[in-house]
Design an enzyme around this catalytic site. Structure first.
Site, PDB file in Angstrom:
ATOM      1  CG  HIS A 113      31.220  56.170  47.547  1.00  0.00           C
ATOM      2  ND1 HIS A 113      30.373  55.702  48.516  1.00  0.00           N
ATOM      3  CD2 HIS A 113      32.469  55.834  47.953  1.00  0.00           C
ATOM      4  CE1 HIS A 113      31.068  55.088  49.469  1.00  0.00           C
ATOM      5  NE2 HIS A 113      32.344  55.159  49.156  1.00  0.00           N
ATOM      6  CG  HIS A 122      31.978  52.554  45.440  1.00  0.00           C
ATOM      7  ND1 HIS A 122      32.726  51.424  45.199  1.00  0.00           N
ATOM      8  CD2 HIS A 122      32.393  53.458  44.533  1.00  0.00           C
ATOM      9  CE1 HIS A 122      33.559  51.645  44.202  1.00  0.00           C
ATOM     10  NE2 HIS A 122      33.379  52.874  43.771  1.00  0.00           N
ATOM     11  N   GLY A 147      38.857  48.481  41.638  1.00  0.00           N
ATOM     12  CA  GLY A 147      38.818  47.572  42.771  1.00  0.00           C
ATOM     13  C   GLY A 147      38.393  46.172  42.373  1.00  0.00           C
ATOM     14  CG  ASN A 173      38.427  56.281  38.107  1.00  0.00           C
ATOM     15  OD1 ASN A 173      39.403  55.703  38.574  1.00  0.00           O
ATOM     16  ND2 ASN A 173      37.220  56.173  38.634  1.00  0.00           N
ATOM     17  CG  HIS A 230      36.516  56.453  45.978  1.00  0.00           C
ATOM     18  ND1 HIS A 230      36.155  55.472  45.090  1.00  0.00           N
ATOM     19  CD2 HIS A 230      36.297  55.929  47.219  1.00  0.00           C
ATOM     20  CE1 HIS A 230      35.737  54.402  45.761  1.00  0.00           C
ATOM     21  NE2 HIS A 230      35.815  54.652  47.045  1.00  0.00           N
ATOM     22  CD  GLU A 280      38.838  26.761  46.008  1.00  0.00           C
ATOM     23  OE1 GLU A 280      39.371  27.888  45.835  1.00  0.00           O
ATOM     24  OE2 GLU A 280      39.484  25.700  45.957  1.00  0.00           O
ATOM     25  CG  HIS A 330      36.879  15.601  52.009  1.00  0.00           C
ATOM     26  ND1 HIS A 330      35.967  15.133  51.107  1.00  0.00           N
ATOM     27  CD2 HIS A 330      38.025  14.932  51.751  1.00  0.00           C
ATOM     28  CE1 HIS A 330      36.538  14.214  50.337  1.00  0.00           C
ATOM     29  NE2 HIS A 330      37.781  14.074  50.709  1.00  0.00           N
ATOM     30  CG  HIS A 340      43.244  19.809  53.130  1.00  0.00           C
ATOM     31  ND1 HIS A 340      44.392  20.566  53.240  1.00  0.00           N
ATOM     32  CD2 HIS A 340      42.941  19.773  51.803  1.00  0.00           C
ATOM     33  CE1 HIS A 340      44.771  20.949  52.036  1.00  0.00           C
ATOM     34  NE2 HIS A 340      43.917  20.491  51.147  1.00  0.00           N
ATOM     35  NE  ARG A 356      38.821  10.812  52.004  1.00  0.00           N
ATOM     36  CZ  ARG A 356      40.116  10.586  52.105  1.00  0.00           C
ATOM     37  NH1 ARG A 356      40.768  10.935  53.196  1.00  0.00           N
ATOM     38  NH2 ARG A 356      40.772  10.014  51.126  1.00  0.00           N
TER      39      ARG A 356
END
Lengths: 672, 672
Positions: A28, A68, A156, A185, A259, A408, A458, A470, A517
């Site tokens: 790249h 990249h 990105g 860019n 790119h 998360e 859980h 869940h 759980r």
């Protein structure tokens, strides 16, 4: 007009990168060409590091989040004087066996702090590093720990959700030593950024509490000034560097094709003419080399010397503690604490969930291990790993619990950055279903061999009424599918303590601690000092009254069902063993003899796990039975669900008996 | 002062929810109590829908993105008059077998548009629905398609990365008929939102191009006015509703515990006293019922009637087309087109990558299927599914290609929303490694039985120099682990066409189309009209010169290696068959007789796949060999990597021969 040494330093990045990409016929060019000045300013004028001491603990960290553009990093590392990135390595860009991989792969001794490529991961790692620095500085003292984290970031990384999560959290935590340099860019792989984004990116950082500085990304002096302004502010800073993608490659500069487009030998000629670069392929003139090493290495030597003196002046115990942290060793006593705890659990034989058992252990570890930093994405209550710890915040950097918010993915990627930084031991805790949200981060931990431990509570339909959204059913299989991931699923409190010892001992890759759980009956009341889980699987209860006819294999909450099924089978005169398999990966590493002794080849084998069958055929053989899930769960009480889905003592007994009755030999090898 | 009927309508939601949560001993009271007025305003005064015609195509869509507040939705649906949500269903909240699951599970006939619970998914579905509406309106006409999408959203959805991605993209696409109602209660499970966020959430929407309206979330009239203002603006709108979590539950309101805390019978008494609600458990007075059905159903009947008249007035062919789209049927001719294409491929026997073969098919499908909406997260070039299609944008809603930006998770979740909406057929294309970024969305598609097709190119180490970050090794296993996900990995262009037919035929769940980057030799030059992939696996080349001794099983790019290995083995006098296994899930569904005929029980079986072994033991048996990956890939040329990792014709031959030499019988059942 002769080109200044300043600009030729940047051009050296350009031509090393172009020559390497052309030679590899792949790569790249956009970022190495577009960001040459940014990196020249950062490496030779601003960043605190020393290529002669690549592992200097107080070095500034640099992350190439737009991985990249790897040749940008390799060129800069080579010019800076990292011995491991020789000119031959540059020549062998993307060739099997070289260190100059397609995307940077973690090798701190070469100046590569983390593996990057999947977008968004790198800046999230950087945020984790900044957290580690702040926490460590608060613990050890700012005279020893006082460095910054820089990340070069493309569009990105900023569009990806994980990037957005950490922008928000870094601003909230007011990580003042964190600085992003945005390669603005206005081009992505598809073409103009207008195709997919029209938001005010600078504004997005500002509303999250960042300082935003605008600068011409091709002006080395201006970038240098911006970096100083970033240092001076107590907030994290984003330097928006306006650049031209592929700058210096006349055929492609400013265009979509820059790119990741192919570079041809004619391009090397044209680019050289345009820049007035008169040197051959992979050739860097000595004055440019000297200017680079002066800027990158010589400039920083006094910093290293001063730091070494400060460390030498530390009281011996503080110094030993700091060195221990930097080695990544745990403090003395943790294992003995855990063993004593395990013995106590075996004596008390208390019924408790492995989630509770884990929380108890984490709270004990927090007393013994000062670098422990538990945290959760807004599940402090259900995962319960905070104990008496104070939250880590901008105001309380000595705090030792991290509220990640409902993010998360950020948690996973930040933990990678924290562990890659060193000196702080994060423990993230969430529900097992949410591991999918952080899966790209788990993969990077596995790929980087980082010992990151995540707690997943859980773990099955045993959670009950929250329903199939869940209830994990495919997660054990999908985590076990990942190379270098150790998946622990303990059967009771004693096994939980054993698995914790193993996870903390594991230094070359991540661990998933899978917890129930629902309460788990105490099965291991032996009180022995041997960590039976260390073999990955072991005979929990051997067959009695004759040679083994049936082997029941189970993990976690289902081991108790297997034990009850064994009681019934034994009562009916069927000699039955129960094997607990808390960690398949460790079991796979045992000798064939041990594995055969445990698995009982030739016996009727039934696997039991409240999850999908995938992977179990390896252990139960082609005639084996399996009691588990065949699809998603449902909303209802836990006991109702186990009955509804046929994961019962009766079903296990029936699977074993029906196989005895059919006569093992009559079952065709391919009867499923 | 008597409570007005307006406020009693909201209180009816509160008490149905409280009574149900108390009875279930489990649930989340915070949102049903805190958002009762918001939903009363939306359902009884603003939203265009009719509980008597729940599947009315031009209904407004409502998504409860904070799915843990499910009782809010069930209460509102019951009060609105959805027959399927009877008072007995409310009583049986969270009981196995009821429709009132812990989290809402898609059932449009009951008013539940999508399954929600994992945070962020719901609002991303809503953005997808708004895209579907805009695209469909542009295609069919605004007299037939003119509805809005509303989502109730909590703090969690807005912190999640996927939520951030769709906020950005929805603003960019200027989805003016989209409206989020934010339950701004300043409390999450951990406590105050101050613990983990300090950004200006309203500002975050504004910089992305949204209209932001502030309102008191407990003022039904004010919420109603805000909804009108949202309608009037050409941008998507976010109504920030200031609320008190758990409002009306004196012990918990405004407190952390309100989010998911237990509700006790004493709470029901206290709440009733506080609100002056004199009715028994699960009791709603008839004037409140009437006000609800007047507002939700009677109010909307003229809209339904006018719409039905407009549809009736459509020219017959337009009407038939619209009805076809609403049924989800593909237009006549697609199968014939695909069959003819397959025949042509078989005749031409061209070597091409399955990625190219797929792109070619997508371009052909786009000509035949007007509702097709391909798209990619900034990988238009490498996945190449745009062809001549114009981009779908705010200015060009007739456009038929979606630039998702570098937002894989958004793509996955939006596709779920588009398919759940109906009338538009999205096809997302990205690299296989990025499927992890969208995995939570894939799981929801599987759980909702939605026929969402995703294209994954760059499926193995065959991609070469980009390195291990971009080389999937565990992804086939992890996708196959997911219930109800069909994983297709075709071996050549003909199989690719076959798999496309199967994926488009699949109506009850998602499909993953796994494609190679590297060219694949033509293996299927039979030109027959039978879709051999339909059985999931089939004998590509039977053993010759005697009964079958060896069975080589492979998928995708490795089938050609198996074919070459068979040539060598046959030349050495070993009767060898090759089985191509493009879709394990379909093969698993075949009869035992068919599976045995294909697998060859008793023969020496060797599996070949450039991926981890997990799952293969099911097909190769305990004495089977496997040629594939044992860990992550590396950066290098594709051919070098295949050799380096030992995935070669020679290795396959050796695996087979060593097993012949050892004598099958001598290999212990548990020798791994």
């Amino acid at each position: 007009m002769p080109v200044s040494i300043r600009d030729r330093m940047a051009d050296a990045i350009r031509f090393l990168s172009l020559d390497a990409i052309e030679r590899a016929t792949d790569g790249h060019p956009g970022a190495p060409l577009g960001c040459a000045e940014i990196i020249t300013a950062l490496f030779t004028r601003h960043m605190k590091f020393d290529p002669q001491n690549p592992l200097w603990p107080d070095r500034d960290r640099f992350v190439l989040s737009n991985g990249h553009g790897s040749m940008l990093l390799y060129s800069a590392l080579h010019l800076s004087g990292y011995e491991g990135i020789s000119i031959d390595e540059i020549r062998n860009f993307r060739v099997l066996g070289s260190h100059t991989h397609g995307h940077p792969e973690r090798a701190p001794e070469l100046g590569i702090e983390v593996t990057t490529g999947p977008l968004g991961q790198g800046i999230a790692n950087a945020v984790g590093m900044a957290v580690a620095e702040a926490r460590l500085a608060a613990f050890i003292g700012p005279d020893i720990v006082d460095h910054r984290t820089f990340a070069l970031v493309g569009d990105g990384c900023l569009m990806e959700g994980v990037g957005q999560e950490v922008i928000s959290l870094a601003g909230h935590l007011r990580l003042g030593k964190l600085c992003f340099l945005w390669d603005d860019n206005r081009i992505t792989d598809d073409g103009s950024t207008d195709l997919s984004i029209s938001e005010d990116v600078r504004g997005r950082f500002r509303i999250a509490g960042w300082q935003v500085i605008d600068v011409d990304g091709h002006d080395i002096d201006a970038v240098t000034e911006a970096l100083k302004a970033a240092d001076a502010d107590e907030h994290p800073s984003m330097i928006a560097c306006t650049t031209v993608i592929g700058r210096g490659l006349p055929r492609l500069e400013g265009r979509r094709g820059a790119h990741g487009g192919r570079v041809y030998s004619a391009d090397l000629v044209e680019a050289r003419e345009a820049a007035g670069w008169t040197h051959g392929l992979f050739e860097v003139p000595s004055d440019v080399y000297k200017a680079w090493t002066d800027g990158a290495s010589v400039r920083n030597r006094p910093n290293v010397a001063a730091w070494e003196a400060a460390v030498a002046a530390l009281p011996a115990n503080r110094r030993a503690e700091f060195e221990r942290l930097m080695r990544g060793d745990l403090p003395d006593g943790w294992r003995e604490m855990l063993t004593a705890h395990r013995k106590r659990l075996a004596e008390e034989a208390t019924t408790r969930s492995s989630n509770e058992a884990t929380a108890e252990i984490v709270n004990l570890l927090a007393e013994t291990i000062p670098e422990l930093l538990p945290g959760a994405p807004d599940l402090e209550g259900p995962t319960n790993c905070k104990g008496k710890l104070v939250a880590f915040t901008a105001e309380e950097p000595t705090g030792r619990y991290l509220h990640y918010g409902i993010r998360e993915h950020a948690m996973g990627s930040m933990m990678n950055g924290i562990v890659a930084h060193g000196g702080v031991l994060p423990l993230g805790a969430t529900y097992l279903v949410f591991s999918d949200y952080m899966r790209p981060a788990l993969r990077m931990a596995a790929l980087m061999d980082l010992p990151v431990v995540t707690i997943y509570s859980h773990d099955s339909i045993g959670i009950g009424r929250n329903g199939p959204t869940h209830q994990p059913v495919e997660y054990l299989a999908s985590l076990r599918a990942m190379p270098n991931m150790a998946v622990f699923r303990p059967a009771d409190a004693v096994e939980t303590a054993e698995c914790w010892e193993l996870a903390l001992d594991r230094r070359g890759g991540p661990s998933s601690m899978i917890c129930s759980r629902q309460p788990l009956q105490a099965l291991r009341c032996d009180g022995g000092t041997q960590n039976k889980s260390a073999a990955g699987a072991y005979v929990l209860a051997e067959a009695e009254g004759g040679p083994r006819t049936v082997t029941l294999l189970a993990t976690g909450s289902e081991v108790a069902l297997a034990v009850a099924a064994r009681d019934r089978l034994q009562a009916d005169g069927v000699a039955t063993a129960v094997v607990s398999m808390p960690c398949w990966e460790l079991f796979e590493a045992q000798s064939v003899a041990y594995r055969n002794a445990v698995l009982g080849p030739g016996t009727i084998r039934v696997g039991v796990e409240a999850a999908v069958r995938q992977g179990w055929d390896r252990w139960i053989g082609p005639n084996g039975g399996f009691v588990g899930m065949t699809g998603f769960g449902a909303s209802g009480a836990s006991d109702d669900l186990y009955r509804h889905f046929g994961i019962t003592v009766g079903a296990i007994v029936e699977q074993a008996k029906s196989r005895i009755e059919k006569n093992f030999e009559q079952i065709s090898l391919a009867q499923f």
